[in-house]
Design a protein around this motif. Structure first.
Motif, mmCIF file in Angstrom:
data_model
loop_
_atom_site.group_PDB
_atom_site.id
_atom_site.type_symbol
_atom_site.label_atom_id
_atom_site.label_comp_id
_atom_site.label_asym_id
_atom_site.label_seq_id
_atom_site.Cartn_x
_atom_site.Cartn_y
_atom_site.Cartn_z
ATOM 1 N N GLY A 44 0.853 -1.185 0.000
ATOM 2 C CA GLY A 44 0.000 0.000 0.000
ATOM 3 C C GLY A 44 0.886 1.230 0.000
ATOM 4 O O GLY A 44 1.905 1.262 0.700
ATOM 5 N N VAL A 45 0.533 2.225 -0.795
ATOM 6 C CA VAL A 45 1.285 3.483 -0.823
ATOM 7 C C VAL A 45 0.347 4.599 -0.383
ATOM 8 O O VAL A 45 -0.679 4.852 -1.037
ATOM 9 C CB VAL A 45 1.852 3.785 -2.225
ATOM 10 N N VAL A 46 0.675 5.232 0.739
ATOM 11 C CA VAL A 46 -0.145 6.322 1.259
ATOM 12 C C VAL A 46 0.399 7.651 0.747
ATOM 13 O O VAL A 46 1.568 7.971 0.982
ATOM 14 C CB VAL A 46 -0.145 6.334 2.808
ATOM 15 N N GLY A 47 -0.434 8.398 0.034
ATOM 16 C CA GLY A 47 -0.008 9.693 -0.508
ATOM 17 C C GLY A 47 0.609 9.513 -1.879
ATOM 18 O O GLY A 47 1.506 8.685 -2.068
ATOM 19 N N LEU A 48 0.116 10.271 -2.847
ATOM 20 C CA LEU A 48 0.623 10.092 -4.207
ATOM 21 C C LEU A 48 1.236 11.392 -4.721
ATOM 22 O O LEU A 48 0.738 12.012 -5.645
ATOM 23 C CB LEU A 48 -0.506 9.619 -5.126
ATOM 24 N N GLY A 49 2.346 11.789 -4.092
ATOM 25 C CA GLY A 49 3.085 12.955 -4.560
ATOM 26 C C GLY A 49 4.403 12.514 -5.158
ATOM 27 O O GLY A 49 4.504 11.433 -5.747
ATOM 28 N N GLY A 50 5.442 13.329 -4.990
ATOM 29 C CA GLY A 50 6.758 13.012 -5.540
ATOM 30 C C GLY A 50 7.301 11.695 -5.009
ATOM 31 O O GLY A 50 7.825 10.871 -5.756
ATOM 32 N N LEU A 51 7.153 11.462 -3.682
ATOM 33 C CA LEU A 51 7.653 10.221 -3.087
ATOM 34 C C LEU A 51 6.725 9.059 -3.392
ATOM 35 O O LEU A 51 7.160 7.984 -3.799
ATOM 36 C CB LEU A 51 7.816 10.378 -1.567
ATOM 37 N N GLY A 52 5.424 9.276 -3.205
ATOM 38 C CA GLY A 52 4.456 8.204 -3.410
ATOM 39 C C GLY A 52 4.478 7.637 -4.812
ATOM 40 O O GLY A 52 4.419 6.417 -5.000
ATOM 41 N N HIS A 53 4.594 8.504 -5.802
ATOM 42 C CA HIS A 53 4.562 7.985 -7.178
ATOM 43 C C HIS A 53 5.800 7.146 -7.477
ATOM 44 O O HIS A 53 5.747 6.191 -8.246
ATOM 45 C CB HIS A 53 4.329 9.112 -8.196
ATOM 46 N N MET A 54 6.929 7.460 -6.803
ATOM 47 C CA MET A 54 8.124 6.619 -6.967
ATOM 48 C C MET A 54 7.956 5.282 -6.244
ATOM 49 O O MET A 54 8.401 4.238 -6.739
ATOM 50 C CB MET A 54 9.373 7.349 -6.436
ATOM 51 N N ALA A 55 7.291 5.291 -5.083
ATOM 52 C CA ALA A 55 7.044 4.038 -4.355
ATOM 53 C C ALA A 55 6.188 3.096 -5.206
ATOM 54 O O ALA A 55 6.408 1.886 -5.225
ATOM 55 C CB ALA A 55 6.363 4.326 -3.018
ATOM 56 N N VAL A 56 5.219 3.658 -5.935
ATOM 57 C CA VAL A 56 4.382 2.849 -6.832
ATOM 58 C C VAL A 56 5.256 2.236 -7.932
ATOM 59 O O VAL A 56 5.179 1.035 -8.217
ATOM 60 C CB VAL A 56 3.247 3.693 -7.464
ATOM 61 N N LYS A 57 6.114 3.055 -8.530
ATOM 62 C CA LYS A 57 6.967 2.561 -9.620
ATOM 63 C C LYS A 57 7.924 1.464 -9.129
ATOM 64 O O LYS A 57 8.111 0.445 -9.805
ATOM 65 C CB LYS A 57 7.758 3.716 -10.238
ATOM 66 N N PHE A 58 8.542 1.677 -7.960
ATOM 67 C CA PHE A 58 9.437 0.648 -7.416
ATOM 68 C C PHE A 58 8.639 -0.622 -7.091
ATOM 69 O O PHE A 58 9.082 -1.730 -7.373
ATOM 70 C CB PHE A 58 10.152 1.144 -6.162
ATOM 71 N N THR A 74 -1.460 -1.026 -4.127
ATOM 72 C CA THR A 74 -2.683 -0.272 -3.873
ATOM 73 C C THR A 74 -2.315 1.142 -3.443
ATOM 74 O O THR A 74 -1.521 1.321 -2.515
ATOM 75 C CB THR A 74 -3.512 -0.922 -2.743
ATOM 76 N N VAL A 75 -2.870 2.140 -4.119
ATOM 77 C CA VAL A 75 -2.640 3.527 -3.723
ATOM 78 C C VAL A 75 -3.753 3.954 -2.772
ATOM 79 O O VAL A 75 -4.938 3.713 -3.032
ATOM 80 C CB VAL A 75 -2.617 4.466 -4.953
ATOM 81 N N LEU A 76 -3.357 4.558 -1.633
ATOM 82 C CA LEU A 76 -4.304 5.059 -0.645
ATOM 83 C C LEU A 76 -4.159 6.575 -0.630
ATOM 84 O O LEU A 76 -3.138 7.106 -0.195
ATOM 85 C CB LEU A 76 -3.976 4.473 0.727
ATOM 86 N N SER A 77 -5.175 7.267 -1.158
ATOM 87 C CA SER A 77 -5.055 8.712 -1.327
ATOM 88 C C SER A 77 -6.312 9.419 -0.856
ATOM 89 O O SER A 77 -7.397 8.830 -0.826
ATOM 90 C CB SER A 77 -4.802 9.036 -2.802
ATOM 91 N N THR A 78 -6.174 10.680 -0.485
ATOM 92 C CA THR A 78 -7.357 11.469 -0.117
ATOM 93 C C THR A 78 -7.979 12.093 -1.363
ATOM 94 O O THR A 78 -9.081 12.617 -1.306
ATOM 95 C CB THR A 78 -6.977 12.612 0.853
ATOM 96 N N PHE A 122 -6.856 1.433 -6.318
ATOM 97 C CA PHE A 122 -6.845 2.805 -5.800
ATOM 98 C C PHE A 122 -7.982 2.947 -4.797
ATOM 99 O O PHE A 122 -9.130 2.628 -5.114
ATOM 100 C CB PHE A 122 -7.032 3.808 -6.937
ATOM 101 N N VAL A 123 -7.642 3.377 -3.591
ATOM 102 C CA VAL A 123 -8.648 3.501 -2.540
ATOM 103 C C VAL A 123 -8.609 4.909 -1.959
ATOM 104 O O VAL A 123 -7.531 5.435 -1.647
ATOM 105 C CB VAL A 123 -8.395 2.449 -1.433
ATOM 106 N N VAL A 124 -9.782 5.533 -1.855
ATOM 107 C CA VAL A 124 -9.861 6.844 -1.203
ATOM 108 C C VAL A 124 -9.868 6.579 0.299
ATOM 109 O O VAL A 124 -10.768 5.931 0.829
ATOM 110 C CB VAL A 124 -11.129 7.610 -1.638
ATOM 111 N N SER A 125 -8.827 7.068 0.982
ATOM 112 C CA SER A 125 -8.605 6.686 2.368
ATOM 113 C C SER A 125 -9.690 7.157 3.333
ATOM 114 O O SER A 125 -9.815 6.642 4.434
ATOM 115 C CB SER A 125 -7.233 7.177 2.831
ATOM 116 N N SER A 126 -10.491 8.138 2.910
ATOM 117 C CA SER A 126 -11.565 8.616 3.790
ATOM 118 C C SER A 126 -12.840 7.784 3.655
ATOM 119 O O SER A 126 -13.788 7.941 4.417
ATOM 120 C CB SER A 126 -11.883 10.075 3.461
#
Length: 325
Positions: free
Chosen positions: A156-170, A179-183, A200-204
């Motif tokens: 699971g990757v929480v937050g899809l910014g500069g760091l999060g998008h790299m975590a998804v790629k790795f 799974t991306v967990l984003s607001t 993709f899951v909306v964390s709220s």
């Protein structure tokens, strides 16, 4: 600047824009020393090397990350955990061994000891290499430390910014189900079609979160804002690991959330020199490139504001070279 026997001097061509640049330009930690030159995702070309430098030569493409010095003699340095050295020197707004305040990558050149300089392999674009040395290494480090390179496991990757998008790629490169967990519901389509996330899951959304309980092996939490921890930890399987790389105001966890699932909540910050070079090589071999928006330096104030407002897909990179023409 003088190039000492073990230094490398580079002409900076590109510099990534990190949230650290917001923090210190705005003096959020009350320790900014002005005039301040931010920027710690630096890519460029070697223009001079010291007499004892073996690893670099004129014309080499190189990167410099979040630190430019450490003691090179402690247990951490000897284990290539220079980022945890007590004498670690931040690339900008840090105090170097000679007492001067360091100046970062929003600049035409920088001189750095060869140990804190990384080789960018031929063919890897300089503008894409810049974000690797902060955003990239910051998520790669805990992913490697916690042995997340296990095909078939779930991340699971929480937050899809500069760091999060790299975590998804790795994660995808490691063969994980991601799974991306984003607001932000608005990031759904890109997360799946552009970044290759499986889910993709909306964390709220309590129902969506409920459906994921006890299903993830790993979580990388890149969210910078304050957020609850129990709902994310509850998504981990027994023995699951959640790695935190952001700095929320506080962490509150109910002990049962950790104990009953034998879960781990772990912290991490940037990475050592060995891991950084390994990550750059991994990105080159696997054709992993950050998604960037290239800007000129005269747009930087707008870019920093957009970064605060989370309005960037997914990293700004300043084209220093053409800004100075």
């Amino acid at each position: 600047e003088t190039v000492r026997h073990d230094d490398v001097s580079l002409r900076i061509t590109h510099c990534g824009v990190c949230y650290a640049d917001v923090i210190w330009t705005k003096n959020r930690h009350n320790d900014s020393v002005y005039p301040l030159v931010p920027g710690h995702e630096i890519a460029g070309v070697v223009t001079e090397v010291g007499s004892d430098v073996k690893g670099f030569k004129l014309g080499d493409h190189v990167a410099v990350g979040t630190y430019v010095n450490s003691c090179r003699d402690c247990d951490n340095c000897n284990s290539f955990l220079e980022n945890h050295c007590s004498k670690f020197v931040f690339t900008f707004n840090g105090v170097d061994t000679d007492g001067t305040v360091t100046k970062g990558g929003y600049s035409s050149h920088i001189v750095v000891h060869e140990r804190y300089c990384y080789k960018i392999p031929d063919g890897y674009p300089l503008e894409k290499a810049a974000p690797l040395v902060c955003a990239g290494i910051t998520v790669y480090t805990p992913m490697m430390r916690h042995n997340m390179k296990q095909p078939g496991k779930s991340l699971g990757v929480v937050g899809l910014g500069g760091l999060g998008h790299m975590a998804v790629k790795f994660g995808k490169a490691f063969g994980l189900k991601v799974t991306v967990l984003s607001t932000s519901e608005s990031k759904r389509d890109e997360a799946i079609s552009l970044l290759g996330a499986d889910n993709f899951v909306v964390s709220s959304d309590i129902r969506q979160m409920e459906s994921l309980k006890n299903s993830l092996d790993f979580i990388v939490d890149t969210a910078s804002g304050d957020h609850p921890f129990d709902p994310y930890l509850a998504l981990l399987k027994v023995g699951g690991i959640m790695a935190l790389v952001g700095f929320p105001g506080e962490i509150r966890v109910h002990p049962a959330t950790l104990n009953l699932g034998a879960r781990t909540l772990s912290g991490s910050v940037t990475g050592g020199t060995k891991d950084t070079q390994e990550m750059i090589n991994f990105c080159t071999a696997n054709k992993i490139y950050p998604d960037i928006e290239l800007i000129k330096i005269d747009y930087i104030n707008e870019a920093l504001e957009r970064l605060v407002n989370r309005d960037v897909r997914y990293r700004f990179v300043i084209d220093i070279e053409s800004s100075l023409k």
